[in-house]
Scaffold this motif. Structure first.
Motif, PDB file in Angstrom:
ATOM      1  N   GLU A   1       1.557   5.455 -14.063  1.00  0.00           N
ATOM      2  CA  GLU A   1       1.319   6.898 -13.942  1.00  0.00           C
ATOM      3  C   GLU A   1       2.493   7.577 -13.243  1.00  0.00           C
ATOM      4  N   ARG A   2       3.015   6.922 -12.214  1.00  0.00           N
ATOM      5  CA  ARG A   2       4.151   7.495 -11.494  1.00  0.00           C
ATOM      6  C   ARG A   2       5.374   7.597 -12.396  1.00  0.00           C
ATOM      7  N   LEU A   3       5.603   6.556 -13.218  1.00  0.00           N
ATOM      8  CA  LEU A   3       6.739   6.587 -14.150  1.00  0.00           C
ATOM      9  C   LEU A   3       6.555   7.678 -15.204  1.00  0.00           C
ATOM     10  N   GLU A   4       5.324   7.822 -15.712  1.00  0.00           N
ATOM     11  CA  GLU A   4       5.060   8.869 -16.704  1.00  0.00           C
ATOM     12  C   GLU A   4       5.299  10.250 -16.104  1.00  0.00           C
ATOM     13  N   ARG A   5       4.870  10.445 -14.872  1.00  0.00           N
ATOM     14  CA  ARG A   5       5.064  11.736 -14.205  1.00  0.00           C
ATOM     15  C   ARG A   5       6.557  12.010 -13.998  1.00  0.00           C
ATOM     16  N   LEU A   6       7.288  10.963 -13.585  1.00  0.00           N
ATOM     17  CA  LEU A   6       8.734  11.115 -13.421  1.00  0.00           C
ATOM     18  C   LEU A   6       9.400  11.485 -14.735  1.00  0.00           C
ATOM     19  N   ALA A   7       8.972  10.850 -15.825  1.00  0.00           N
ATOM     20  CA  ALA A   7       9.556  11.151 -17.136  1.00  0.00           C
ATOM     21  C   ALA A   7       9.288  12.602 -17.522  1.00  0.00           C
ATOM     22  N   ARG A   8       8.068  13.097 -17.231  1.00  0.00           N
ATOM     23  CA  ARG A   8       7.761  14.505 -17.534  1.00  0.00           C
ATOM     24  C   ARG A   8       8.649  15.435 -16.717  1.00  0.00           C
ATOM     25  N   LEU A   9       8.867  15.091 -15.451  1.00  0.00           N
ATOM     26  CA  LEU A   9       9.725  15.919 -14.601  1.00  0.00           C
ATOM     27  C   LEU A   9      11.161  15.924 -15.122  1.00  0.00           C
ATOM     28  N   ARG A  10      11.651  14.752 -15.545  1.00  0.00           N
ATOM     29  CA  ARG A  10      13.009  14.668 -16.098  1.00  0.00           C
ATOM     30  C   ARG A  10      13.114  15.470 -17.387  1.00  0.00           C
ATOM     31  N   ASP A  11      12.123  15.297 -18.278  1.00  0.00           N
ATOM     32  CA  ASP A  11      12.157  15.983 -19.565  1.00  0.00           C
ATOM     33  C   ASP A  11      12.087  17.498 -19.411  1.00  0.00           C
ATOM     34  N   ALA A  12      11.423  17.956 -18.348  1.00  0.00           N
ATOM     35  CA  ALA A  12      11.311  19.392 -18.114  1.00  0.00           C
ATOM     36  C   ALA A  12      12.539  19.948 -17.399  1.00  0.00           C
ATOM     37  N   GLY A  13      13.464  19.064 -16.998  1.00  0.00           N
ATOM     38  CA  GLY A  13      14.671  19.535 -16.334  1.00  0.00           C
ATOM     39  C   GLY A  13      14.527  19.678 -14.834  1.00  0.00           C
ATOM     40  N   VAL A  14      13.409  19.216 -14.269  1.00  0.00           N
ATOM     41  CA  VAL A  14      13.200  19.327 -12.826  1.00  0.00           C
ATOM     42  C   VAL A  14      13.989  18.250 -12.096  1.00  0.00           C
ATOM     43  N   LEU A  15      14.094  17.052 -12.701  1.00  0.00           N
ATOM     44  CA  LEU A  15      14.872  15.964 -12.113  1.00  0.00           C
ATOM     45  C   LEU A  15      16.129  15.716 -12.941  1.00  0.00           C
ATOM     46  N   THR A  16      17.202  15.379 -12.253  1.00  0.00           N
ATOM     47  CA  THR A  16      18.409  14.975 -12.972  1.00  0.00           C
ATOM     48  C   THR A  16      18.234  13.529 -13.418  1.00  0.00           C
ATOM     49  N   GLU A  17      19.104  13.078 -14.298  1.00  0.00           N
ATOM     50  CA  GLU A  17      19.035  11.689 -14.783  1.00  0.00           C
ATOM     51  C   GLU A  17      19.226  10.709 -13.626  1.00  0.00           C
ATOM     52  N   GLY A  18      20.112  11.044 -12.696  1.00  0.00           N
ATOM     53  CA  GLY A  18      20.351  10.191 -11.529  1.00  0.00           C
ATOM     54  C   GLY A  18      19.137  10.112 -10.622  1.00  0.00           C
ATOM     55  N   GLU A  19      18.501  11.257 -10.357  1.00  0.00           N
ATOM     56  CA  GLU A  19      17.291  11.263  -9.532  1.00  0.00           C
ATOM     57  C   GLU A  19      16.185  10.461 -10.200  1.00  0.00           C
ATOM     58  N   PHE A  20      16.078  10.622 -11.525  1.00  0.00           N
ATOM     59  CA  PHE A  20      15.066   9.879 -12.270  1.00  0.00           C
ATOM     60  C   PHE A  20      15.304   8.375 -12.133  1.00  0.00           C
ATOM     61  N   ALA A  21      16.550   7.938 -12.327  1.00  0.00           N
ATOM     62  CA  ALA A  21      16.874   6.511 -12.253  1.00  0.00           C
ATOM     63  C   ALA A  21      16.586   5.946 -10.865  1.00  0.00           C
ATOM     64  N   ALA A  22      16.929   6.695  -9.822  1.00  0.00           N
ATOM     65  CA  ALA A  22      16.694   6.225  -8.456  1.00  0.00           C
ATOM     66  C   ALA A  22      15.203   6.080  -8.170  1.00  0.00           C
ATOM     67  N   GLN A  23      14.403   7.088  -8.563  1.00  0.00           N
ATOM     68  CA  GLN A  23      12.957   7.027  -8.342  1.00  0.00           C
ATOM     69  C   GLN A  23      12.318   5.928  -9.181  1.00  0.00           C
ATOM     70  N   LYS A  24      12.798   5.752 -10.405  1.00  0.00           N
ATOM     71  CA  LYS A  24      12.270   4.705 -11.290  1.00  0.00           C
ATOM     72  C   LYS A  24      12.511   3.327 -10.652  1.00  0.00           C
ATOM     73  N   ALA A  25      13.732   3.106 -10.143  1.00  0.00           N
ATOM     74  CA  ALA A  25      14.054   1.826  -9.507  1.00  0.00           C
ATOM     75  C   ALA A  25      13.156   1.584  -8.297  1.00  0.00           C
ATOM     76  N   LYS A  26      12.900   2.622  -7.530  1.00  0.00           N
ATOM     77  CA  LYS A  26      12.034   2.506  -6.347  1.00  0.00           C
ATOM     78  C   LYS A  26      10.610   2.133  -6.755  1.00  0.00           C
ATOM     79  N   ILE A  27      10.083   2.795  -7.771  1.00  0.00           N
ATOM     80  CA  ILE A  27       8.722   2.502  -8.237  1.00  0.00           C
ATOM     81  C   ILE A  27       8.631   1.072  -8.739  1.00  0.00           C
ATOM     82  N   LEU A  28       9.612   0.653  -9.525  1.00  0.00           N
ATOM     83  CA  LEU A  28       9.583  -0.694 -10.086  1.00  0.00           C
ATOM     84  C   LEU A  28       9.719  -1.765  -9.012  1.00  0.00           C
ATOM     85  N   SER A  29      10.476  -1.467  -7.963  1.00  0.00           N
ATOM     86  CA  SER A  29      10.624  -2.457  -6.871  1.00  0.00           C
ATOM     87  C   SER A  29       9.370  -2.523  -6.010  1.00  0.00           C
ATOM     88  N   ASP A  30       8.620  -1.405  -5.898  1.00  0.00           N
ATOM     89  CA  ASP A  30       7.382  -1.386  -5.115  1.00  0.00           C
ATOM     90  C   ASP A  30       6.257  -2.116  -5.835  1.00  0.00           C
TER      91      ASP A  30
END
Length: 182
Positions: free
Chosen positions: A152-181
């Protein structure tokens, strides 16, 4: 009222995510209620910032909800921010009706009133939609009780990225954090 009109006319357009929603008072004499929204505004000309938007909405009407990503306009000097809901079918009834009319007109004539059953040509689409709905239901059931599972967290991040709220770099950093947790 005048500031809102001025900002809608001359303000800078940006994307924002709704961080919180609070109804000011449930005790009013009319069908309109004041809601306080806190949004995180992402603009190209300005650092991201949080803004509070107080607006009136019908009790049973369409209004921004927690997690929604939508258009706003803001004054670059004061950072006063207002919603831009016109034309968004999630909040604008006329836009919602136009979207529904367009979808209805795309259906075969026999299905427009809702009385006819889908023909065999539509069966694969319906089967696919049912399978997707079942998968979503199973995923929701599996994550019941958890605050937010990693998917769910990854899906929400993807929606934020697709809407232009997150940059690709911010998305990648948050994705890595979620996957490591996880």
């Amino acid at each position: 009222m005048f500031d809102k009109r001025r900002i809608l006319k001359n303000g800078v357009l940006a994307k924002a995510e709704v961080l919180s929603v609070a109804e000011r008072s449930k005790y009013t004499s009319n069908e309109l209620r004041d809601y306080d929204h806190v949004v995180r505004v992402r603009a190209t000309e300005h650092e991201p910032f949080e803004a509070k938007i107080r607006d009136k909405f019908w009790i049973v009407g369409l209004r921004p909800k927690l997690g929604d990503i939508l258009d706003v306009r803001y004054d670059p000097k004061s950072l006063e921010t207002v919603f831009v809901l016109d034309g968004d079918p999630r909040y604008d009834v006329k836009a919602l009706e136009a979207k529904n009319d367009a979808q209805r007109s795309a259906l075969p004539e026999s299905m427009r009133d809702g009385s006819a059953r889908p023909t065999a040509a539509f069966t694969p689409d319906i089967a696919q939609a049912l399978a997707q709905a079942q998968a979503v239901t199973q995923a929701q059931a599996a994550s019941a009780g958890a605050a937010m599972d990693p998917l769910e967290r990854l899906e929400r991040l993807a929606r934020l990225r697709d809407a232009g709220v997150l940059t690709e770099g911010e998305f990648a950093a948050q994705k890595a954090k979620i996957l490591s947790d996880g």
